[in-house]
Design an enzyme around this catalytic site. Structure first.
Site, PDB file in Angstrom:
ATOM      1  N   PRO A   1     -16.501  -3.658   1.635  1.00  0.00           N
ATOM      2  CA  PRO A   1     -17.914  -3.883   1.937  1.00  0.00           C
ATOM      3  C   PRO A   1     -18.821  -2.832   1.300  1.00  0.00           C
ATOM      4  O   PRO A   1     -20.015  -3.074   1.105  1.00  0.00           O
ATOM      5  CB  PRO A   1     -17.973  -3.814   3.470  1.00  0.00           C
TER       6      PRO A   1
ATOM      7  N   LYS B   1     -23.536   7.373  -3.524  1.00  0.00           N
ATOM      8  CA  LYS B   1     -23.054   8.688  -3.989  1.00  0.00           C
ATOM      9  C   LYS B   1     -22.852   8.743  -5.506  1.00  0.00           C
ATOM     10  O   LYS B   1     -22.732   9.831  -6.072  1.00  0.00           O
ATOM     11  CB  LYS B   1     -21.764   9.062  -3.278  1.00  0.00           C
TER      12      LYS B   1
ATOM     13  N   TYR C   1       0.842  -1.192   0.000  1.00  0.00           N
ATOM     14  CA  TYR C   1       0.000   0.000   0.000  1.00  0.00           C
ATOM     15  C   TYR C   1       0.886   1.253   0.000  1.00  0.00           C
ATOM     16  O   TYR C   1       1.699   1.465   0.906  1.00  0.00           O
ATOM     17  CB  TYR C   1      -0.924   0.030   1.218  1.00  0.00           C
TER      18      TYR C   1
ATOM     19  N   ASN D   1     -19.478   4.737   9.963  1.00  0.00           N
ATOM     20  CA  ASN D   1     -19.370   3.323   9.614  1.00  0.00           C
ATOM     21  C   ASN D   1     -19.476   2.407  10.820  1.00  0.00           C
ATOM     22  O   ASN D   1     -20.052   1.320  10.729  1.00  0.00           O
ATOM     23  CB  ASN D   1     -18.057   3.055   8.875  1.00  0.00           C
TER      24      ASN D   1
END
Length: 341
Positions: A216, A225, A63, A301
């Protein structure tokens, strides 16, 4: 979850059949830390995750080409290590990307764990995961290297990510022979992408392994959105149109996702909360990984934790999304290592 809109405490689940307990919502920094989000904002998101009761943090050496691990280590510095579960992964190219800078060879695994620990600022990770299956390294070599990582105290448990059922079964057989805890798989899983359900989930249930699922929210598509007709927020992944999100950016999918809004309203949830809660209804799911570019996204969340969706609502979701759900288990496939160049 208490009265509507009131968050009591993060629910905790065991990782598969292991004794390791993790927060059912984990914080991940795949496309944010060191890449899309400035360091100060990334640190604020991790602090918010800690405040909201998240104890499980997932990253990978690849990452942002190792920068995400460094930022996560900085964000968690000073926290009680015993109160955290820190996960990372190995496989994809890092550093200069030379011929031994990728894959699951013994050389790359044993060198990579040292780099990850240094960047994370910890003596061990709770879970060390094979980020994909390596078709060019004998599985016996890979599993022995992981066993040595565990025996050296540098990882407590091992897992895999995006492996197929037959690959997981072979790895589990070797793990039993080597007496090391192979406890998890980390697949993509959401309302639209259910390829693990036919084969991977039953296999993992049999083997005592849990799922730590990523995306998810289907790269944000399930938040609602993205509107049909190409009306995408200018600062969103959809506006760039790259990566995994491309497969969902069509009017058929987006129109059906928009039809989920009344169901979310009926449940007293935002569409994002409904999506996270949906994956947590699967008994084989140990945690759902969420990311964030702003602290308030974390706060929203985590309200999916502890939410129970009734069978009628789950059936309605399936009816709304009928025709755009992907279930083909063959969609789980690791690339040949030679694709790295």
């Amino acid at each position: 979850m208490g009265p509507l809109g009131t968050f009591d405490a993060m629910d905790i689940r065991n990782l598969g059949n292991s004794g390791l307990k993790i927060s059912e919502i984990a914080y991940g920094n795949w496309v944010t830390h060191g890449d899309q989000v400035e360091e100060d904002a990334a640190l604020a998101c991790v602090r918010q995750a800690l405040d909201e009761g998240i104890t499980t943090f997932d990253t990978a050496d690849v990452y942002a080409n190792t920068k995400a691990e460094t930022i996560l280590g900085k964000a968690l510095a000073g926290e009680r290590r015993e109160g955290l579960e820190i996960f990372t992964k190995v496989y994809w190219p890092t550093g200069p990307g030379k011929h031994n800078d990728h894959g699951l060879s013994r050389k790359h695994i044993l060198e990579s764990i040292n780099g990850s620990l240094r960047r994370l600022g910890t003596e061990y990770v709770d879970l060390y995961q094979a980020h994909r299956y390596d078709h060019e390294t004998p599985l016996e070599e890979t599993m022995l290297a992981f066993a040595d990582v565990v025996r050296s105290g540098k990882a407590l448990y091992i897992g895999v990510s995006e492996w197929r059922a037959e690959e997981i079964r072979r790895a589990a057989e070797l793990a039993r022979e080597l007496h090391v805890p192979l406890v998890s798989n980390q697949p993509q899983y959401n309302m639209l992408w259910r390829v693990i359900e036919p084969e991977v989930v039953p296999t993992c249930e049999e083997l005592g392994m849990g799922q730590i699922v990523w995306s998810p929210l289907a790269e944000g598509v399930l938040t609602g959105k993205y509107k049909p007709g190409g009306d995408y927020p200018s600062d969103s992944r959809g506006a760039v149109g790259a990566g995994a999100i491309k497969k969902w950016l069509n009017d058929d999918v987006l129109g059906k996702v928009a039809d989920l809004a009344p169901l979310a309203d009926e449940a007293g949830l935002s569409m994002a909360q409904l999506a996270v809660a949906w994956v947590l209804q699967n008994d084989n799911v140990s945690a759902a990984i969420v990311g964030a570019s702003r602290p308030e996204q974390v706060t929203q969340n985590v309200k999916a934790s502890g939410v129970k969706l009734d069978d009628d609502l789950l059936k309605k979701i399936d009816e709304v999304l009928d025709g755009v759900i992907e279930r083909d288990p063959a969609k789980t496939k690791s690339p040949p290592s030679r694709d790295f160049g």
